[in-house]
Design a protein around this motif. Structure first.
Motif, PDB file in Angstrom:
ATOM      1  N   LEU A  21      25.604  15.390  34.815  1.00 21.68           N
ATOM      2  CA  LEU A  21      26.847  15.915  34.257  1.00 21.68           C
ATOM      3  C   LEU A  21      27.005  17.403  34.519  1.00 21.68           C
ATOM      4  O   LEU A  21      28.105  17.893  34.742  1.00 21.68           O
ATOM      5  CB  LEU A  21      26.893  15.665  32.742  1.00 21.68           C
ATOM      6  N   ASP A  22      25.904  18.118  34.451  1.00 24.13           N
ATOM      7  CA  ASP A  22      25.951  19.567  34.681  1.00 24.13           C
ATOM      8  C   ASP A  22      24.656  19.973  35.376  1.00 24.13           C
ATOM      9  O   ASP A  22      23.570  19.585  34.938  1.00 24.13           O
ATOM     10  CB  ASP A  22      26.092  20.324  33.361  1.00 24.13           C
ATOM     11  N   GLY A  23      24.775  20.745  36.439  1.00 23.51           N
ATOM     12  CA  GLY A  23      23.607  21.165  37.196  1.00 23.51           C
ATOM     13  C   GLY A  23      23.627  20.657  38.631  1.00 23.51           C
ATOM     14  O   GLY A  23      22.634  20.750  39.347  1.00 23.51           O
ATOM     15  N   GLN A  24      24.794  20.121  39.054  1.00 20.86           N
ATOM     16  CA  GLN A  24      24.880  19.573  40.413  1.00 20.86           C
ATOM     17  C   GLN A  24      24.560  20.617  41.473  1.00 20.86           C
ATOM     18  O   GLN A  24      23.861  20.336  42.458  1.00 20.86           O
ATOM     19  CB  GLN A  24      26.291  19.013  40.666  1.00 20.86           C
ATOM     20  N   GLN A  25      25.078  21.832  41.281  1.00 20.85           N
ATOM     21  CA  GLN A  25      24.874  22.880  42.269  1.00 20.85           C
ATOM     22  C   GLN A  25      23.399  23.265  42.370  1.00 20.85           C
ATOM     23  O   GLN A  25      22.863  23.485  43.461  1.00 20.85           O
ATOM     24  CB  GLN A  25      25.718  24.121  41.916  1.00 20.85           C
ATOM     25  N   ARG A  26      22.727  23.304  41.225  1.00 15.63           N
ATOM     26  CA  ARG A  26      21.299  23.641  41.225  1.00 15.63           C
ATOM     27  C   ARG A  26      20.482  22.535  41.895  1.00 15.63           C
ATOM     28  O   ARG A  26      19.572  22.810  42.677  1.00 15.63           O
ATOM     29  CB  ARG A  26      20.812  23.869  39.787  1.00 15.63           C
ATOM     30  N   VAL A  27      20.812  21.297  41.581  1.00 20.02           N
ATOM     31  CA  VAL A  27      20.069  20.171  42.149  1.00 20.02           C
ATOM     32  C   VAL A  27      20.221  20.131  43.675  1.00 20.02           C
ATOM     33  O   VAL A  27      19.236  19.986  44.416  1.00 20.02           O
ATOM     34  CB  VAL A  27      20.532  18.836  41.526  1.00 20.02           C
ATOM     35  N   ILE A  28      21.436  20.253  44.166  1.00 23.56           N
ATOM     36  CA  ILE A  28      21.663  20.217  45.610  1.00 23.56           C
ATOM     37  C   ILE A  28      20.997  21.407  46.286  1.00 23.56           C
ATOM     38  O   ILE A  28      20.410  21.288  47.370  1.00 23.56           O
ATOM     39  CB  ILE A  28      23.167  20.166  45.921  1.00 23.56           C
ATOM     40  N   SER A  29      21.061  22.590  45.644  1.00 21.02           N
ATOM     41  CA  SER A  29      20.442  23.784  46.216  1.00 21.02           C
ATOM     42  C   SER A  29      18.927  23.611  46.333  1.00 21.02           C
ATOM     43  O   SER A  29      18.324  24.003  47.344  1.00 21.02           O
ATOM     44  CB  SER A  29      20.760  25.013  45.356  1.00 21.02           C
ATOM     45  N   LEU A  30      18.320  23.029  45.315  1.00 22.25           N
ATOM     46  CA  LEU A  30      16.879  22.786  45.365  1.00 22.25           C
ATOM     47  C   LEU A  30      16.528  21.789  46.468  1.00 22.25           C
ATOM     48  O   LEU A  30      15.509  21.932  47.150  1.00 22.25           O
ATOM     49  CB  LEU A  30      16.376  22.290  44.011  1.00 22.25           C
ATOM     50  N   TYR A  31      17.376  20.799  46.641  1.00 20.08           N
ATOM     51  CA  TYR A  31      17.112  19.815  47.694  1.00 20.08           C
ATOM     52  C   TYR A  31      17.254  20.446  49.077  1.00 20.08           C
ATOM     53  O   TYR A  31      16.448  20.178  49.977  1.00 20.08           O
ATOM     54  CB  TYR A  31      18.038  18.615  47.561  1.00 20.08           C
ATOM     55  N   LEU A  32      18.281  21.267  49.255  1.00 22.95           N
ATOM     56  CA  LEU A  32      18.464  21.947  50.533  1.00 22.95           C
ATOM     57  C   LEU A  32      17.259  22.841  50.839  1.00 22.95           C
ATOM     58  O   LEU A  32      16.827  22.942  51.999  1.00 22.95           O
ATOM     59  CB  LEU A  32      19.749  22.779  50.515  1.00 22.95           C
TER      60      LEU A  32
END
Length: 220
Positions: free
Chosen positions: A89-100
């Motif tokens: 719900l919240d934290g999509q940008q952080r999750v994708i950034s960590l994956y990148l």
């Protein structure tokens, strides 16, 4: 904010509180390696209304530096869908950034739509999905002051001693194995939201309301 949370905010306009709904939050930590692995396996998914990545390269770099240095990182909020997946719900940008960071990549152009549902339905992984987003190789660096610990100020109010800014590469694949092991076990806080409601429409509407509240930006 554009259309990132359009569905959430449109829903939030129509509801405030439904009767007969119980909301519980539970907090737990998972490791960085577990997070990216679960993302690859679709154990974590990003809802349709939040599938645009919009962070700048600098924002992603600062998040990675916080992870490596043990700085606090805002928690990631999620709920469990009918398929047993954790919906972010919240934290999509952080999750994708960590994956990148994990795959040594970054998006050539941000604000790209990530059509993960179609990719998942075709039996492919999140890595397959993200690879369609015009990625480029990315090297990550951190900068730090180097010098003597017990430096004194001179008459001009400046610190004496030889201090200089040093740059160290922290690209994930370039880390030594001991450092990589430490990063793999670095903890990321997850807040699980459980909305107990017999009416599925009310449950989803409440989750959209929560997503809207989590992402409200105060005007300057």
């Amino acid at each position: 904010m554009g259309n990132i949370y359009k569905e959430s905010f449109n829903t939030a306009k129509d509801i405030e509180i439904y009767e007969g709904i119980r909301i519980q939050n539970s907090v737990h930590n998972i490791s960085f390696k577990t997070l990216v692995t679960k993302l690859e396996n679709w154990d974590f998914v990003i809802p349709d209304f939040s599938q645009v990545y919009r962070w700048t390269e600098q924002q992603a770099e600062q998040l990675v530096i916080s992870l490596l240095r043990g700085f606090p990182i805002p928690p990631i909020y999620c709920y469990t869908n009918k398929a047993g997946q954790q919906v972010i719900l919240d934290g999509q940008q952080r999750v994708i950034s960590l994956y990148l960071y994990y795959i040594d990549k970054f998006m050539e152009n941000t604000t790209q739509f990530i059509n993960q549902k179609e990719i998942q339905n075709n039996g492919k992984s999140f890595r397959d999905c993200i690879e369609l987003c015009n990625l480029r190789d990315k090297r990550y660096y951190t900068h730090f002051w180097s010098g003597r610990e017990n430096e004194k100020e001179n008459d001009n109010g400046n610190e004496s001693g030889n201090r200089e800014v040093k740059t160290t590469e922290i690209t994930y694949s370039k880390l030594s194995q001991p450092v990589k092991n430490r990063i793999d076990f670095s903890q990321v806080t997850m807040i699980q939201i459980n909305v107990d409601c017999k009416n599925e429409h009310y449950r989803l509407a409440t989750l959209h309301k929560i997503a809207a509240n989590l992402n409200v930006k105060s005007k300057p």
